[in-house]
Write an enzyme that holds these catalytic residues in place. Structure first.
Site, PDB file in Angstrom:
ATOM      1  CG  ASP A   1      -6.541  -9.871 -75.465  1.00 53.48           C
ATOM      2  OD1 ASP A   1      -7.780  -9.783 -75.600  1.00 53.48           O
ATOM      3  OD2 ASP A   1      -5.854  -9.010 -74.885  1.00 53.48           O
TER       4      ASP A   1
ATOM      5  CD1 TRP B   1      -4.586  -4.039 -76.418  1.00 53.90           C
ATOM      6  CD2 TRP B   1      -4.708  -3.959 -74.188  1.00 53.90           C
ATOM      7  NE1 TRP B   1      -5.396  -2.983 -76.069  1.00 53.90           N
ATOM      8  CE2 TRP B   1      -5.484  -2.916 -74.713  1.00 53.90           C
ATOM      9  CE3 TRP B   1      -4.632  -4.108 -72.800  1.00 53.90           C
ATOM     10  CZ2 TRP B   1      -6.184  -2.018 -73.905  1.00 53.90           C
ATOM     11  CZ3 TRP B   1      -5.330  -3.212 -71.995  1.00 53.90           C
ATOM     12  CH2 TRP B   1      -6.091  -2.192 -72.552  1.00 53.90           C
TER      13      TRP B   1
ATOM     14  CE  LYS C   1     -11.864  -2.608 -74.841  1.00 56.58           C
ATOM     15  NZ  LYS C   1     -10.664  -3.366 -74.746  1.00 56.58           N
TER      16      LYS C   1
HETATM   17  C1  LIG Z   1      -9.568  -3.471 -73.697  1.00 58.13           C
HETATM   18  C2  LIG Z   1      -8.611  -4.577 -73.927  1.00 58.13           C
HETATM   19  C3  LIG Z   1      -8.008  -5.265 -72.859  1.00 58.13           C
HETATM   20  C4  LIG Z   1      -8.251  -4.895 -71.412  1.00 58.13           C
HETATM   21  O1  LIG Z   1      -9.548  -5.198 -71.086  1.00 58.13           O
HETATM   22  P1  LIG Z   1     -10.143  -4.965 -69.632  1.00 58.13           P
HETATM   23  O2  LIG Z   1     -11.493  -5.597 -69.754  1.00 58.13           O
HETATM   24  O3  LIG Z   1     -10.178  -3.492 -69.407  1.00 58.13           O
HETATM   25  O4  LIG Z   1      -9.282  -5.653 -68.657  1.00 58.13           O
HETATM   26  C5  LIG Z   1      -7.150  -6.303 -73.152  1.00 58.13           C
HETATM   27  N1  LIG Z   1      -6.889  -6.654 -74.416  1.00 58.13           N
HETATM   28  C6  LIG Z   1      -7.454  -6.020 -75.465  1.00 58.13           C
HETATM   29  C7  LIG Z   1      -7.129  -6.457 -76.848  1.00 58.13           C
HETATM   30  C8  LIG Z   1      -8.321  -4.951 -75.250  1.00 58.13           C
HETATM   31  O5  LIG Z   1      -8.880  -4.324 -76.302  1.00 58.13           O
END
Ligand SMILES: *Cc1c(COP(=O)(O)O)cnc(C)c1O
Length: 361
Positions: free
Chosen positions: A171, A101, A195
């Site tokens: 993030d 990520w 998530k």
């Molecule tokens: C799933 C995830 C992403 C990407 O998310 P999208 O909504 O598919 O763009 C980015 N960072 C983390 C930590 C993730 O778990």
């Protein structure tokens, strides 16, 4: 149809009570005579849904007045672009590189400026969080970017870097609302909803007022300007209305069940159950340095790829689904987000014990 225990990394399990309420309100939300899905985003009903969702999120995370909450689209991935487009002044950023990520975020940021990797766990396949005490930040870096919980490798920051006044961007896609946080330590927090919050399609951004400026890079599309979304209350165009509604129900559910402190306690217990078993097992082992283990994404494997495959297949037959590790790392991954009940983790551990007995004798 009996519901399964869904260990998917995302889109992921939602609280059953929330799904039930959404089902009850599917054909008519309140007295509106229509589904939230069918409602104008400019209607009084929807305005109150989004206002309430924001207010509840503010309560849950004790978000200070000088932070804005935005409900956007494009996933966490679009934030990999929006953050540099809006925050770049010197066009330089420091990254703590902890896996896929941050890799993707760096790839985007490097399209607009200079990316410095000030620490990385790549040398050991991202199985740990780099030492945060020895960081040296770049003089001209506009901000420091971290991914607080790495969904793929199963690592988690248990403390934050002291950025010496530099803006910290996090993030939090896979750990938001799972543990207490101090919002004031961050300039900007972003998370895709799918998530730990709600359905895919909604992205939450929590951003400090002073970072919402007109100083975005030239040619930044209107839709990628935080200022525009902040000025328009996340309603410049049609927001992901149904997703926001479900997020709102999840926030209410969290508040009704003790808020973040209670959720954190439950998450610690769930994770301990699984990690304690992993540490005692002669067949399965965790893949991450103990101190940096994620509470949300538990990664593990046996010493045989064949056995890993068998395990995932047999688990599925028992109603324990989506345990296959990310395609880039293999093995297994059990995502035990907020909405995964303790009973689900218990069922998983029981099945792992059974599998271990059969395959070690
Ligand atoms: C799933 C995830 C992403 C990407 O998310 P999208 O909504 O598919 O763009 C980015 N960072 C983390 C930590 C993730 O778990």
């Amino acid at each position: 149809m009996k519901r399964v225990y869904n260990f998917s990394a995302g889109p992921a399990v939602l609280p059953e009570a929330v799904l039930q309420q959404a089902a009850n309100e599917m054909l008519s939300y309140g007295n509106s005579g229509m589904s939230v899905m069918e409602m104008s985003h400019r209607s009084k009903e929807f305005q109150s849904i989004i206002d309430q969702a924001e207010a509840d999120l503010r309560t849950l995370l004790a978000i200070p007045e000088n932070y804005k909450v935005l409900f956007l689209q494009g996933g966490a991935t679009l934030q990999f672009s929006m953050v540099p487009l809006n925050l770049f002044q010197n066009k330089e950023v420091d990254f703590i590189h902890t896996g896929a990520w941050t890799e993707k975020a760096m790839e985007e940021a490097s399209r607009y400026g200079k990316v410095n990797v000030i620490a990385s766990s790549e040398d050991r396949s991202f199985t740990y969080i780099p030492n945060l005490d020895e960081l040296s930040f770049s003089k001209d870096a506009d901000y420091v970017h971290i991914c607080q919980n790495n969904t793929i490798y199963g690592t988690r920051f248990t403390s934050l870097p002291d950025t010496k006044g530099k803006i910290l961007v996090s993030d939090m896609s896979s750990n938001i609302l799972s543990e207490p946080i101090d919002v004031e330590k961050f300039g900007l927090i972003f998370a895709g909803a799918q998530k730990n919050i709600g359905p895919a399609g909604t992205t939450i951004v929590i951003i400090r007022d002073d970072l919402i400026t007109k100083n975005y890079l030239e040619h930044t599309p209107l839709m990628l300007q935080y200022k525009l979304h902040a000025d328009k209350g996340s309603m410049y165009n049609t927001p992901p209305t149904y997703g926001i509604y479900i997020c709102g129900l999840v926030f209410k559910h969290l508040l009704a069940t003790g808020g973040i402190p209670a959720m954190y306690e439950r998450n610690l217990k769930k994770a301990a159950l699984l990690y304690d078993y992993l540490d005692s097992s002669n067949l399965f082992h965790g893949t991450v340095q103990k101190a940096d283990r994620s509470l949300m994404n538990v990664t593990f494997k046996t010493d045989s790829e064949d056995l890993d495959k068998q395990f995932v297949t047999l688990a599925k037959e028992k109603g324990l689904v989506n345990l296959k590790g990310h395609r880039s790392v293999g093995g297994m991954r059990a995502s035990i987000y907020n909405a995964m009940p303790y009973e689900g983790v218990m069922a998983l551990v029981e099945f792992m014990k059974e599998f271990e007995r059969e395959h070690l004798s």
